[in-house]
Write an enzyme that holds these catalytic residues in place. Sequence first.
Site, mmCIF file in Angstrom:
data_model
loop_
_atom_site.group_PDB
_atom_site.id
_atom_site.type_symbol
_atom_site.label_atom_id
_atom_site.label_comp_id
_atom_site.label_asym_id
_atom_site.label_seq_id
_atom_site.Cartn_x
_atom_site.Cartn_y
_atom_site.Cartn_z
ATOM 1 N N GLY A 30 0.843 -1.198 0.000
ATOM 2 C CA GLY A 30 0.000 0.000 0.000
ATOM 3 C C GLY A 30 0.877 1.246 0.000
ATOM 4 N N GLY A 65 -9.361 11.452 1.102
ATOM 5 C CA GLY A 65 -8.191 12.209 0.680
ATOM 6 C C GLY A 65 -7.110 12.271 1.725
ATOM 7 C CD GLU A 129 -12.605 13.559 4.619
ATOM 8 O OE1 GLU A 129 -12.033 12.933 5.516
ATOM 9 O OE2 GLU A 129 -12.483 13.286 3.421
ATOM 10 C CG ASP A 224 -2.333 -11.563 7.401
ATOM 11 O OD1 ASP A 224 -2.862 -12.526 7.943
ATOM 12 O OD2 ASP A 224 -2.766 -11.039 6.358
ATOM 13 C CG HIS A 245 -16.335 5.521 7.556
ATOM 14 N ND1 HIS A 245 -17.512 6.072 7.128
ATOM 15 C CD2 HIS A 245 -15.350 6.320 7.091
ATOM 16 C CE1 HIS A 245 -17.242 7.165 6.419
ATOM 17 N NE2 HIS A 245 -15.938 7.336 6.391
ATOM 18 N NE ARG A 291 -13.985 9.078 9.848
ATOM 19 C CZ ARG A 291 -13.089 8.675 8.997
ATOM 20 N NH1 ARG A 291 -12.339 7.648 9.283
ATOM 21 N NH2 ARG A 291 -12.943 9.286 7.858
ATOM 22 C CG HIS A 352 -12.902 3.200 8.015
ATOM 23 N ND1 HIS A 352 -12.938 2.879 6.675
ATOM 24 C CD2 HIS A 352 -12.316 4.424 8.099
ATOM 25 C CE1 HIS A 352 -12.404 3.880 5.979
ATOM 26 N NE2 HIS A 352 -11.999 4.813 6.816
ATOM 27 N NE ARG A 387 -8.014 6.753 10.550
ATOM 28 C CZ ARG A 387 -8.600 7.153 9.425
ATOM 29 N NH1 ARG A 387 -8.094 8.147 8.720
ATOM 30 N NH2 ARG A 387 -9.690 6.559 8.999
ATOM 31 C CG LEU A 393 -4.613 8.040 2.222
ATOM 32 C CD1 LEU A 393 -5.247 8.674 0.984
ATOM 33 C CD2 LEU A 393 -4.073 6.661 1.864
HETATM 34 C C1 SIN Z 1 -13.604 8.726 4.011
HETATM 35 O O1 SIN Z 1 -13.451 9.022 2.837
HETATM 36 O O2 SIN Z 1 -14.614 8.982 4.641
HETATM 37 C C2 SIN Z 1 -12.515 7.968 4.698
HETATM 38 C C3 SIN Z 1 -11.377 8.827 4.973
HETATM 39 C C4 SIN Z 1 -10.622 8.302 6.146
HETATM 40 O O3 SIN Z 1 -10.927 7.240 6.664
HETATM 41 O O4 SIN Z 1 -9.721 9.001 6.602
#
Ligand code: SIN
Length: 539
Positions: A30, A65, A129, A224, A245, A291, A352, A387, A393
């Site tokens: 990844g 993102g 977000e 794993d 999520h 969240r 998630h 988080r 990312l």
């Molecule tokens: C999302 O697009 O809602 C997920 C983004 C994330 O988990 O940071």
Amino acid sequence: MSETSPRYLVPFHPKRVPHFFTDVLIIGGGLAGLRTALEVDPGLSVLVICKGRLDQSNSYQAQGGVAAVLSPEDSFEQHVDDTLDAGGSLVDREVAERVIRRAPEEIERLISWGTEFDRVDDRLALAREGAHSCNRVAHALGDATGKEIMRAVIARAGNRPNIQIWAETFTIDLLTHEGACRGALVWNGRHGKTAVWAKQTVLCTGGSGQIYRETTNPSVATGDGMAIAYRAGAELRDMEFMQFHPTVLYIAGSSRNLITEAMRGEGAYLVDRTGNRFMPEYDQRAELAPRDIVSRAIVTQMEKTRHPNVYLDLTHLDPQRVRSRFPGIAAFCAKFELDITRDRIPVRPGAHYMIGGVTVDAEGRTTVPGLFAAGEVSSSGLHGANRLASNSLLEAMVCGAIVGRCVSRDADKIVDDFHALPLENRPTSVVNGQPLDLDDIRNSLKSLTWRLAGVRRDGEGLAEAAQNINHWCRYVLDCQFDDPTGWELQNMLLIARFMIEAAAVRTETRGVHVRTDFPRTDDSRWNHHITFRRDPAGA
Ligand code: SIN
């Protein structure tokens, strides 16, 4: 905490397996894995092992993102504060500052490698977000950011002569000698088992969402990396913090696709079966609350309305804007005769992101010499107990780059003595796993965790879950399997056991860990990490 279980999942004889030598071994293809690989000194050989195909990672499937301070209205301090507000006192402030300050340069690097982020009038388009105080999420292809970033990063890695990638190769266990990691035993359908010897090994294997019945994670996310690290002696921590999520597509027969939080950032409402917009009753930030709050509110509302899901409603938004901003979700929903500009989208929470994982220090070192970790498999201290959206990312890129530099330095100090290393392989049992119905155990595990260790937990349910898992562990962990289906199940059971145990021990509510029988945060007793480490006597 510790428990005993076999050190290696399978027996192998050093004279009967092929050997492969590399300076740096990276397990996971990844974003964290490839970003690490690209930062390694080009004079060193790098082998990236990837369990599935390169397009099967969580990074590849990421929608929302990358969070970064990219506009004059924003500041590093605000991004750090938002991260701390979401994650609470278990966030390591120094780590948060380091990662957040490096975010803009990582975005620039991705652009220089060919990533095309969405733009408005030549400036990066920045989305909002949940729990962010500012628009700071850079995105691509509307709602397929991971696909675009990974396209560029995979192409870049493919052009590096020092990087080799073995896809569809399962890592069975890490090889250790005198307590230090020296590579891994891997398996693929072409060559069977191979001992890969490395001066430095990096885990970038992602999370463990597949341990739950409802999850946004790809099928490869079975924990794993955490399991092999644990068996090799590394410390795991924060295993009770699985992030759910809030909005996962809930249509019978469809995969549980993520419905990005960015939709709520664009103004989508959450409504129940009666059409009632309920989030303002739970939090003044409404749909843009963190969240954990949104997931909990959805579950409560599902119960109140006796309905298996709630709905995301975008019907009041400009249809053209909705289609261009979320083309992937629009196309996927259309397969189920849902027009997201006119119909409400049925959603409910799903597992998630695994916040806990392999404990790492500021340079990504685990507690086992020669073993590093980056990305979701690691517990770096960035996320605390919850988080912040789109910080993952970011963590994969920044921490991958840090680890890539560190392993380059450390690899130079290791003498090439692999030929002289005796293997410590003492399997404790030879029970054959043949008669077991592995799919049945796997499905039972996923249902159990979802039912008893999901968005809300309590002591009674966790005790029941522990009893079942311990029972399954007793006859599955000692078996010897000869392909990934069995090894994966063994890893899932081991990790689920830690998740349940930590959740049972933490008798308080903190971040994503919600105990209905202990609804308050109890800093006097629990403002610390819960850790797991294998008892070497169990080998
Ligand atoms: C999302 O697009 O809602 C997920 C983004 C994330 O988990 O940071």
